[in-house]
Write an enzyme that holds these catalytic residues in place. Structure first.
Site, PDB file in Angstrom:
ATOM      1  N   GLU A  79      39.183  26.154  49.618  1.00 36.87           N
ATOM      2  CA  GLU A  79      38.573  26.150  48.291  1.00 36.87           C
ATOM      3  C   GLU A  79      39.301  25.153  47.402  1.00 36.87           C
ATOM      4  O   GLU A  79      39.034  25.095  46.202  1.00 36.87           O
ATOM      5  CB  GLU A  79      38.552  27.550  47.697  1.00 36.87           C
ATOM      6  CG  GLU A  79      39.896  28.149  47.398  1.00 36.87           C
ATOM      7  CD  GLU A  79      39.752  29.498  46.713  1.00 36.87           C
ATOM      8  OE1 GLU A  79      40.025  30.496  47.387  1.00 36.87           O
ATOM      9  OE2 GLU A  79      39.379  29.546  45.541  1.00 36.87           O
ATOM     10  N   CYS A 111      38.356  32.565  48.913  1.00 37.09           N
ATOM     11  CA  CYS A 111      39.332  32.860  49.969  1.00 37.09           C
ATOM     12  C   CYS A 111      38.678  33.352  51.258  1.00 37.09           C
ATOM     13  O   CYS A 111      39.365  33.562  52.257  1.00 37.09           O
ATOM     14  CB  CYS A 111      40.317  33.927  49.506  1.00 37.09           C
ATOM     15  SG  CYS A 111      41.183  33.458  48.020  1.00 37.09           S
ATOM     16  N   HIS A 233      43.273  40.403  52.944  1.00 34.93           N
ATOM     17  CA  HIS A 233      43.494  39.203  52.136  1.00 34.93           C
ATOM     18  C   HIS A 233      44.549  39.583  51.090  1.00 34.93           C
ATOM     19  O   HIS A 233      44.434  40.616  50.435  1.00 34.93           O
ATOM     20  CB  HIS A 233      42.192  38.765  51.454  1.00 34.93           C
ATOM     21  CG  HIS A 233      42.432  37.779  50.346  1.00 34.93           C
ATOM     22  ND1 HIS A 233      43.154  36.620  50.556  1.00 34.93           N
ATOM     23  CD2 HIS A 233      42.108  37.792  49.033  1.00 34.93           C
ATOM     24  CE1 HIS A 233      43.243  35.959  49.407  1.00 34.93           C
ATOM     25  NE2 HIS A 233      42.621  36.648  48.475  1.00 34.93           N
ATOM     26  N   ASN A 275      49.912  33.096  47.219  1.00 39.68           N
ATOM     27  CA  ASN A 275      48.513  33.090  47.653  1.00 39.68           C
ATOM     28  C   ASN A 275      48.218  31.757  48.340  1.00 39.68           C
ATOM     29  O   ASN A 275      48.548  30.693  47.814  1.00 39.68           O
ATOM     30  CB  ASN A 275      47.577  33.283  46.444  1.00 39.68           C
ATOM     31  CG  ASN A 275      46.163  33.679  46.878  1.00 39.68           C
ATOM     32  OD1 ASN A 275      45.849  33.672  48.070  1.00 39.68           O
ATOM     33  ND2 ASN A 275      45.333  34.028  45.920  1.00 39.68           N
ATOM     34  N   SER A 307      36.587  35.606  46.132  1.00 40.66           N
ATOM     35  CA  SER A 307      36.026  35.859  44.805  1.00 40.66           C
ATOM     36  C   SER A 307      34.661  35.216  44.682  1.00 40.66           C
ATOM     37  O   SER A 307      34.339  34.243  45.340  1.00 40.66           O
ATOM     38  CB  SER A 307      36.959  35.297  43.737  1.00 40.66           C
ATOM     39  OG  SER A 307      38.071  36.140  43.603  1.00 40.66           O
TER      40      SER A 307
HETATM   41  P1  HMG Z   1      49.222  41.273  34.968  1.00 37.51           P
HETATM   42  O1  HMG Z   1      48.003  41.862  34.342  1.00 37.51           O
HETATM   43  O2  HMG Z   1      50.025  40.347  34.163  1.00 37.51           O
HETATM   44  O3  HMG Z   1      50.191  42.375  35.533  1.00 37.51           O
HETATM   45  O4  HMG Z   1      48.848  40.533  36.293  1.00 37.51           O
HETATM   46  P2  HMG Z   1      50.192  43.963  35.315  1.00 37.51           P
HETATM   47  O5  HMG Z   1      50.622  44.254  33.929  1.00 37.51           O
HETATM   48  O6  HMG Z   1      48.876  44.561  35.793  1.00 37.51           O
HETATM   49  O7  HMG Z   1      51.372  44.321  36.298  1.00 37.51           O
HETATM   50  C1  HMG Z   1      51.188  44.170  37.678  1.00 37.51           C
HETATM   51  C2  HMG Z   1      51.804  45.386  38.374  1.00 37.51           C
HETATM   52  O8  HMG Z   1      53.217  45.317  38.184  1.00 37.51           O
HETATM   53  C3  HMG Z   1      51.371  46.719  37.783  1.00 37.51           C
HETATM   54  O9  HMG Z   1      51.266  47.656  38.832  1.00 37.51           O
HETATM   55  C4  HMG Z   1      52.532  47.110  36.898  1.00 37.51           C
HETATM   56  O10 HMG Z   1      52.659  48.506  36.679  1.00 37.51           O
HETATM   57  C5  HMG Z   1      53.691  46.549  37.708  1.00 37.51           C
HETATM   58  P3  HMG Z   1      49.832  48.324  39.230  1.00 37.51           P
HETATM   59  O11 HMG Z   1      49.354  49.013  38.024  1.00 37.51           O
HETATM   60  O12 HMG Z   1      48.927  47.145  39.580  1.00 37.51           O
HETATM   61  O13 HMG Z   1      50.155  49.183  40.404  1.00 37.51           O
HETATM   62  N1  HMG Z   1      54.911  46.286  36.913  1.00 37.51           N
HETATM   63  C6  HMG Z   1      56.148  46.555  37.359  1.00 37.51           C
HETATM   64  N2  HMG Z   1      56.597  47.108  38.488  1.00 37.51           N
HETATM   65  C7  HMG Z   1      57.948  47.229  38.645  1.00 37.51           C
HETATM   66  N3  HMG Z   1      58.841  46.831  37.707  1.00 37.51           N
HETATM   67  C8  HMG Z   1      58.430  46.274  36.553  1.00 37.51           C
HETATM   68  C9  HMG Z   1      57.035  46.110  36.346  1.00 37.51           C
HETATM   69  N4  HMG Z   1      56.288  45.598  35.324  1.00 37.51           N
HETATM   70  C10 HMG Z   1      54.981  45.706  35.704  1.00 37.51           C
HETATM   71  N5  HMG Z   1      59.332  45.888  35.636  1.00 37.51           N
HETATM   72  C11 HMG Z   1      47.032  40.293  37.859  1.00 37.51           C
HETATM   73  C12 HMG Z   1      48.195  41.145  37.425  1.00 37.51           C
HETATM   74  C13 HMG Z   1      46.498  40.756  39.187  1.00 37.51           C
HETATM   75  C14 HMG Z   1      45.921  40.390  36.807  1.00 37.51           C
HETATM   76  C15 HMG Z   1      47.527  38.801  37.951  1.00 37.51           C
HETATM   77  O14 HMG Z   1      48.515  38.667  38.933  1.00 37.51           O
HETATM   78  C16 HMG Z   1      46.428  37.813  38.230  1.00 37.51           C
HETATM   79  O15 HMG Z   1      45.654  37.439  37.336  1.00 37.51           O
HETATM   80  N6  HMG Z   1      46.363  37.317  39.487  1.00 37.51           N
HETATM   81  C17 HMG Z   1      45.341  36.349  39.903  1.00 37.51           C
HETATM   82  C18 HMG Z   1      44.068  37.048  40.330  1.00 37.51           C
HETATM   83  C19 HMG Z   1      44.247  37.865  41.582  1.00 37.51           C
HETATM   84  O16 HMG Z   1      45.149  37.637  42.353  1.00 37.51           O
HETATM   85  N7  HMG Z   1      43.321  38.822  41.812  1.00 37.51           N
HETATM   86  C20 HMG Z   1      43.344  39.640  42.995  1.00 37.51           C
HETATM   87  C21 HMG Z   1      41.964  40.057  43.461  1.00 37.51           C
HETATM   88  S1  HMG Z   1      40.843  38.667  43.542  1.00 37.51           S
HETATM   89  C22 HMG Z   1      41.255  37.862  45.030  1.00 37.51           C
HETATM   90  O17 HMG Z   1      41.954  38.390  45.829  1.00 37.51           O
HETATM   91  C23 HMG Z   1      40.684  36.506  45.221  1.00 37.51           C
HETATM   92  C24 HMG Z   1      41.634  35.354  45.016  1.00 37.51           C
HETATM   93  O18 HMG Z   1      42.561  35.279  46.073  1.00 37.51           O
HETATM   94  C25 HMG Z   1      40.856  34.039  44.895  1.00 37.51           C
HETATM   95  C26 HMG Z   1      39.806  33.744  45.932  1.00 37.51           C
HETATM   96  O19 HMG Z   1      39.094  34.547  46.467  1.00 37.51           O
HETATM   97  O20 HMG Z   1      39.624  32.547  46.109  1.00 37.51           O
HETATM   98  C27 HMG Z   1      42.444  35.477  43.751  1.00 37.51           C
END
Ligand code: HMG
Length: 384
Positions: A79, A111, A233, A275, A307
């Site tokens: 991608e 992906c 994934h 990733n 996605s």
């Molecule tokens: P965020 O919103 O900044 O993070 O980013 P958060 O506040 O949700 O925290 C993440 C986790 O860390 C949470 O746990 C917190 O509690 C924990 P959860 O509720 O998820 O179990 N946390 C802590 N743990 C331990 N010690 C601490 C601490 N602080 C917080 N001190 C988000 C998270 C996924 C939104 C971000 O990483 C993001 O935008 N990522 C990019 C998108 C993504 O990866 N999406 C996944 C699904 S889509 C997919 O897989 C397709 C993709 O690969 C693309 C494609 O297909 O081409 C992305």
């Protein structure tokens, strides 16, 4: 006749950036990255690396071991394509020294597309038993600086040879599929960084998992408890945990499938690489092969997600003796040899990534093939 993965090999970028460094500069607890999303490092490409050079580095050992006889198709899944018209596999074809009598193509759906490529390859091999197909998944995952996805960037490639009587994994014929037109993550043509609705994307991933699983079962797929491991994934490795918990809840509520220790061997590479989009699920598989116990004869599940959004669940059985096919030390040495870069260099490289017009790249890669630059809008690659 059985068909599946006969050989598998991976590569990554030559640079590495530690998430501890990112957290320190953001003034946040690194636990959010190490435990919260399950990532410790991200691989980055050097100036003279891209999806083609990583693909060549991943595929070369496969060609070296098996030669090119019967190899008549190369499918390149990505991608982060480098040209809107010319398939990345055309560049790769020359760099690998493949014969002219080969069809090459590039496929795309976030992906997910490497899984489609494998399914297409299995179809070709089922019609022509003496043919083999090279499937490549190669991607550079880039998000905006200071965005929610920044910590989940990475870069990697996996090459797989699909054939009959495979030596690594016999892929079973049942698949469960799922598609929905959503905006969880996308990258318009004028951007080199993805746009993402992070939390929504997690939700759609899990919906897609449930949909693909239900379709898999409706088409005669095996019971969840029969899988020794599932490779997910992994946009970040903690996502696999969320997936396993969701699947266990709907498919095996009273069993031990929710036990997340069963995922441990599948996340080692992705936690260090970040990733790698299309390559991520197959790096999870390679991590299991390299770092897990000998699971000869056991069924492995695969959940592939892209996605936009498409999901697929399928299974395969590990072929006895598969451990002897692996190149564990090579990939581990490649990971160890990455040059660590600090925060300032990381930011500088991120901003300087998009270059236009003619330019030459610095000689930085550890690989045998390099992206030398652009001349008259043509990308130049050289092998050494
Ligand atoms: P965020 O919103 O900044 O993070 O980013 P958060 O506040 O949700 O925290 C993440 C986790 O860390 C949470 O746990 C917190 O509690 C924990 P959860 O509720 O998820 O179990 N946390 C802590 N743990 C331990 N010690 C601490 C601490 N602080 C917080 N001190 C988000 C998270 C996924 C939104 C971000 O990483 C993001 O935008 N990522 C990019 C998108 C993504 O990866 N999406 C996944 C699904 S889509 C997919 O897989 C397709 C993709 O690969 C693309 C494609 O297909 O081409 C992305």
């Amino acid at each position: 006749m059985t068909t599946g993965i006969h050989d598998i090999s991976a590569a990554t970028g030559s640079l590495v950036f530690a998430l501890a460094d990112l957290a320190e500069h953001e003034g946040i607890d690194v636990g959010k990255y190490h435990r919260g999303i399950g990532q410790t490092e991200m691989s980055l490409t050097a100036e003279d690396e891209d999806i083609v050079t990583m693909a060549a580095r991943a595929a070369a050992p496969i060609i070296e071991r098996h030669g090119t006889e019967g190899l008549r198709t190369v499918i390149f899944a990505t991608e982060s394509g480098i040209d809107q018209s010319k398939a990345a596999s055309v560049f790769l074809h020359r760099l690998l020294g493949l014969p002219r009598a080969v069809r090459v193509v590039e496929v795309k759906e976030a992906c997910y597309s490497a899984t489609a490529a494998i399914q297409f390859a299995l179809g070709i091999v089922a019609r022509r038993h003496d043919e083999r197909v090279l499937v490549i998944a190669s991607d550079v995952a880039r998000y905006e600086l200071n965005s929610s996805g920044e910590a989940t960037q990475g870069a990697g490639a996996v090459a797989m040879l699909i054939s009959e009587n495979p030596a690594v994994l016999e892929i079973e014929p049942v698949s469960g599929v799922w598609t929905d037109d959503v905006w969880d993550f996308w990258r318009p043509n004028d951007r080199s960084t993805a746009l993402v609705d992070g939390r929504y994307s997690v939700q759609v991933y899990l919906e897609s998992l449930e949909g693909a699983w239900n379709d898999y079962r409706a088409h005669g797929g095996a019971e969840f408890s029969s899988f020794a491991r599932v490779c997910y994934h992994q946009p970040f490795t903690r996502m696999a945990v969320k997936g396993q918990q969701r699947l266990a809840r709907i498919a095996d509520p009273d069993g031990e499938s929710a036990d997340i220790d069963r995922l441990a061997d599948t996340v080692e590479y992705n936690a260090r690489i970040g990733n790698s989009y299309t390559a991520s699920i197959y790096l999870a598989f390679l991590s299991l092969l390299d770092n897990g116990p000998d699971l000869s004869g056991e069924r492995i599940g695969f959940f592939s997600y892209g996605s936009g959004a498409v999901g697929e669940f399928f299974g395969g059985v590990l072929v006895p003796g598969y451990k002897s096919q692996l190149r564990t030390e090579e990939l581990q040495s490649m990971l160890a040899a990455r040059r660590p870069i600090g925060y300032d260099e990381y930011r500088h490289r991120h901003i300087a990534y998009d270059r236009v017009g003619d330019f030459e790249t610095a000689d930085e890669t550890h690989g045998d093939v390099r992206f030398a630059g652009v001349e008259q809008h043509k990308r130049l690659y050289e092998a050494r």
